[in-house]
Write a protein that holds these residues in place. Structure first.
Motif, PDB file in Angstrom:
ATOM      1  N   VAL A   1       6.855 -16.815 -58.246  1.00 18.91           N
ATOM      2  CA  VAL A   1       7.138 -15.475 -57.738  1.00 18.91           C
ATOM      3  C   VAL A   1       7.807 -14.655 -58.837  1.00 18.91           C
ATOM      4  N   ASP A   2       7.393 -13.426 -58.992  1.00 20.08           N
ATOM      5  CA  ASP A   2       8.067 -12.492 -59.883  1.00 20.08           C
ATOM      6  C   ASP A   2       9.177 -11.832 -59.060  1.00 20.08           C
ATOM      7  N   TRP A   3      10.384 -12.393 -59.158  1.00 18.37           N
ATOM      8  CA  TRP A   3      11.484 -11.941 -58.308  1.00 18.37           C
ATOM      9  C   TRP A   3      11.894 -10.509 -58.640  1.00 18.37           C
ATOM     10  N   ASP A   4      11.779 -10.110 -59.904  1.00 21.65           N
ATOM     11  CA  ASP A   4      12.105  -8.724 -60.271  1.00 21.65           C
ATOM     12  C   ASP A   4      11.158  -7.751 -59.571  1.00 21.65           C
ATOM     13  N   ALA A   5       9.868  -8.072 -59.597  1.00 20.20           N
ATOM     14  CA  ALA A   5       8.871  -7.211 -58.944  1.00 20.20           C
ATOM     15  C   ALA A   5       9.089  -7.182 -57.437  1.00 20.20           C
ATOM     16  N   SER A   6       9.436  -8.325 -56.874  1.00 24.33           N
ATOM     17  CA  SER A   6       9.695  -8.394 -55.433  1.00 24.33           C
ATOM     18  C   SER A   6      10.907  -7.539 -55.062  1.00 24.33           C
ATOM     19  N   ALA A   7      11.968  -7.638 -55.862  1.00 27.59           N
ATOM     20  CA  ALA A   7      13.168  -6.832 -55.596  1.00 27.59           C
ATOM     21  C   ALA A   7      12.851  -5.346 -55.719  1.00 27.59           C
ATOM     22  N   LEU A   8      12.092  -4.985 -56.731  1.00 33.33           N
ATOM     23  CA  LEU A   8      11.720  -3.589 -56.926  1.00 33.33           C
ATOM     24  C   LEU A   8      10.876  -3.074 -55.754  1.00 33.33           C
ATOM     25  N   ALA A   9       9.970  -3.911 -55.272  1.00 31.17           N
ATOM     26  CA  ALA A   9       9.139  -3.533 -54.116  1.00 31.17           C
ATOM     27  C   ALA A   9      10.012  -3.314 -52.880  1.00 31.17           C
ATOM     28  N   GLN A  10      11.034  -4.149 -52.699  1.00 34.34           N
ATOM     29  CA  GLN A  10      11.939  -3.985 -51.554  1.00 34.34           C
ATOM     30  C   GLN A  10      12.746  -2.693 -51.672  1.00 34.34           C
ATOM     31  N   LEU A  11      13.173  -2.395 -52.894  1.00 28.91           N
ATOM     32  CA  LEU A  11      13.903  -1.128 -53.103  1.00 28.91           C
ATOM     33  C   LEU A  11      13.024   0.062 -52.755  1.00 28.91           C
ATOM     34  N   ARG A  12      11.797   0.048 -53.229  1.00 34.33           N
ATOM     35  CA  ARG A  12      10.888   1.173 -52.973  1.00 34.33           C
ATOM     36  C   ARG A  12      10.557   1.289 -51.482  1.00 34.33           C
TER      37      ARG A  12
ATOM     38  N   PHE B   1       5.781 -27.817 -45.217  1.00 34.01           N
ATOM     39  CA  PHE B   1       6.680 -26.914 -44.506  1.00 34.01           C
ATOM     40  C   PHE B   1       7.401 -25.994 -45.485  1.00 34.01           C
ATOM     41  N   ALA B   2       7.917 -26.571 -46.579  1.00 33.38           N
ATOM     42  CA  ALA B   2       8.662 -25.790 -47.563  1.00 33.38           C
ATOM     43  C   ALA B   2       7.768 -24.736 -48.214  1.00 33.38           C
ATOM     44  N   GLU B   3       6.543 -25.104 -48.560  1.00 33.11           N
ATOM     45  CA  GLU B   3       5.620 -24.142 -49.166  1.00 33.11           C
ATOM     46  C   GLU B   3       5.330 -22.990 -48.213  1.00 33.11           C
ATOM     47  N   MET B   4       5.126 -23.308 -46.943  1.00 28.78           N
ATOM     48  CA  MET B   4       4.864 -22.281 -45.926  1.00 28.78           C
ATOM     49  C   MET B   4       6.061 -21.351 -45.784  1.00 28.78           C
ATOM     50  N   LEU B   5       7.259 -21.933 -45.748  1.00 28.51           N
ATOM     51  CA  LEU B   5       8.457 -21.131 -45.572  1.00 28.51           C
ATOM     52  C   LEU B   5       8.672 -20.210 -46.775  1.00 28.51           C
ATOM     53  N   VAL B   6       8.448 -20.716 -47.978  1.00 24.54           N
ATOM     54  CA  VAL B   6       8.611 -19.890 -49.176  1.00 24.54           C
ATOM     55  C   VAL B   6       7.624 -18.727 -49.147  1.00 24.54           C
ATOM     56  N   ARG B   7       6.352 -19.016 -48.868  1.00 22.58           N
ATOM     57  CA  ARG B   7       5.346 -17.930 -48.796  1.00 22.58           C
ATOM     58  C   ARG B   7       5.750 -16.889 -47.759  1.00 22.58           C
ATOM     59  N   SER B   8       6.192 -17.348 -46.617  1.00 18.87           N
ATOM     60  CA  SER B   8       6.569 -16.448 -45.535  1.00 18.87           C
ATOM     61  C   SER B   8       7.756 -15.567 -45.924  1.00 18.87           C
ATOM     62  N   ARG B   9       8.804 -16.176 -46.453  1.00 22.29           N
ATOM     63  CA  ARG B   9      10.004 -15.408 -46.795  1.00 22.29           C
ATOM     64  C   ARG B   9       9.769 -14.468 -47.974  1.00 22.29           C
ATOM     65  N   VAL B  10       8.966 -14.880 -48.936  1.00 25.16           N
ATOM     66  CA  VAL B  10       8.641 -13.998 -50.061  1.00 25.16           C
ATOM     67  C   VAL B  10       7.868 -12.785 -49.545  1.00 25.16           C
TER      68      VAL B  10
ATOM     69  N   ALA C   1      22.289 -11.664 -58.861  1.00 28.04           N
ATOM     70  CA  ALA C   1      22.917 -10.501 -59.485  1.00 28.04           C
ATOM     71  C   ALA C   1      22.155 -10.014 -60.711  1.00 28.04           C
ATOM     72  N   ALA C   2      21.627 -10.925 -61.512  1.00 29.17           N
ATOM     73  CA  ALA C   2      20.889 -10.524 -62.716  1.00 29.17           C
ATOM     74  C   ALA C   2      19.656  -9.702 -62.355  1.00 29.17           C
ATOM     75  N   THR C   3      18.955 -10.108 -61.313  1.00 29.25           N
ATOM     76  CA  THR C   3      17.774  -9.369 -60.858  1.00 29.25           C
ATOM     77  C   THR C   3      18.187  -8.006 -60.312  1.00 29.25           C
ATOM     78  N   VAL C   4      19.239  -7.980 -59.526  1.00 29.39           N
ATOM     79  CA  VAL C   4      19.720  -6.725 -58.937  1.00 29.39           C
ATOM     80  C   VAL C   4      20.135  -5.755 -60.032  1.00 29.39           C
ATOM     81  N   ARG C   5      20.863  -6.271 -61.007  1.00 28.91           N
ATOM     82  CA  ARG C   5      21.287  -5.440 -62.128  1.00 28.91           C
ATOM     83  C   ARG C   5      20.074  -4.888 -62.874  1.00 28.91           C
ATOM     84  N   SER C   6      19.070  -5.721 -63.056  1.00 30.54           N
ATOM     85  CA  SER C   6      17.873  -5.323 -63.783  1.00 30.54           C
ATOM     86  C   SER C   6      17.108  -4.194 -63.089  1.00 30.54           C
ATOM     87  N   VAL C   7      16.994  -4.262 -61.778  1.00 29.12           N
ATOM     88  CA  VAL C   7      16.178  -3.258 -61.079  1.00 29.12           C
ATOM     89  C   VAL C   7      16.961  -2.039 -60.603  1.00 29.12           C
ATOM     90  N   THR C   8      18.283  -2.174 -60.449  1.00 29.26           N
ATOM     91  CA  THR C   8      19.070  -1.024 -59.972  1.00 29.26           C
ATOM     92  C   THR C   8      19.908  -0.388 -61.066  1.00 29.26           C
TER      93      THR C   8
END
Length: 163
Positions: A105-116, A64-73, A144-151
């Motif tokens: 997950v590359d959270w920086d890349a994910s955040a950047l993709a959401q920004l774009r 269940f946890a693996e499915m939820l993580v994949r879905s939310r990512v 915050a560290a990820t947000v600071r990095s991409v914005t």
């Protein structure tokens, strides 16, 4: 003519009810227990049904946890949001950490993709725009560290715990 299902003899067992719920999608053990309680199944019957489903590998909190993580990512949510949702399903902190680490997950890349996706590929023109973009990512659960990095915006670390 359809019969009413109010009669006790027509009520499916807790096991069959939970199995029907699992046939539609994965559920955490806590979520299934709550749904069974809402349908009028008492503690012992529900507990035995959940134990049996677990033994048969029909219900598995790790899966269940693996499915939820994949879905939310894939929906563009950050690790803090995913962690909070997993915690609400009754998963332990150690299990949550293991599932998030295994997801790789590359959270920086994910955040950047959401920004774009939300703001396009142009850069922020002023401080207010940077702050608006930063708040968007923070609301989606990025640390915050990820947000600071991409914005490149000044973001307070106070909201971060251990991601």
């Amino acid at each position: 003519m359809a019969r009413d299902r109010d009669d006790k003899t027509d009520k499916p067992s807790a096991y069959n009810k939970a199995l029907g719920l699992l046939a539609r999608r994965e559920h955490s053990r806590r979520e299934l227990r709550l749904k069974l309680r809402q349908k009028g199944y008492e503690g012992e019957e529900a507990g035995e049904a959940l134990d049996r489903l677990g033994e048969q590998h029909y219900q598995d909190d790790d899966r269940f946890a693996e499915m939820l993580v994949r879905s939310r990512v894939s929906q563009g949510y950050g690790p803090m949001r995913v962690r909070a949702e997993l915690k609400s399903h009754g998963l332990s902190e150690a299990r949550i950490r293991a599932v998030l680490d295994a997801a790789e997950v590359d959270w920086d890349a994910s955040a950047l993709a959401q920004l774009r996706r939300r703001f396009g590929s142009g850069s922020a023109s002023d401080r207010d725009e940077k702050a608006r973009r930063a708040q968007f990512l923070l609301r989606r659960g990025f640390p915050a560290a990820t947000v600071r990095s991409v914005t490149h915006a000044d973001v307070d670390d106070a909201a971060d715990d251990d991601t």
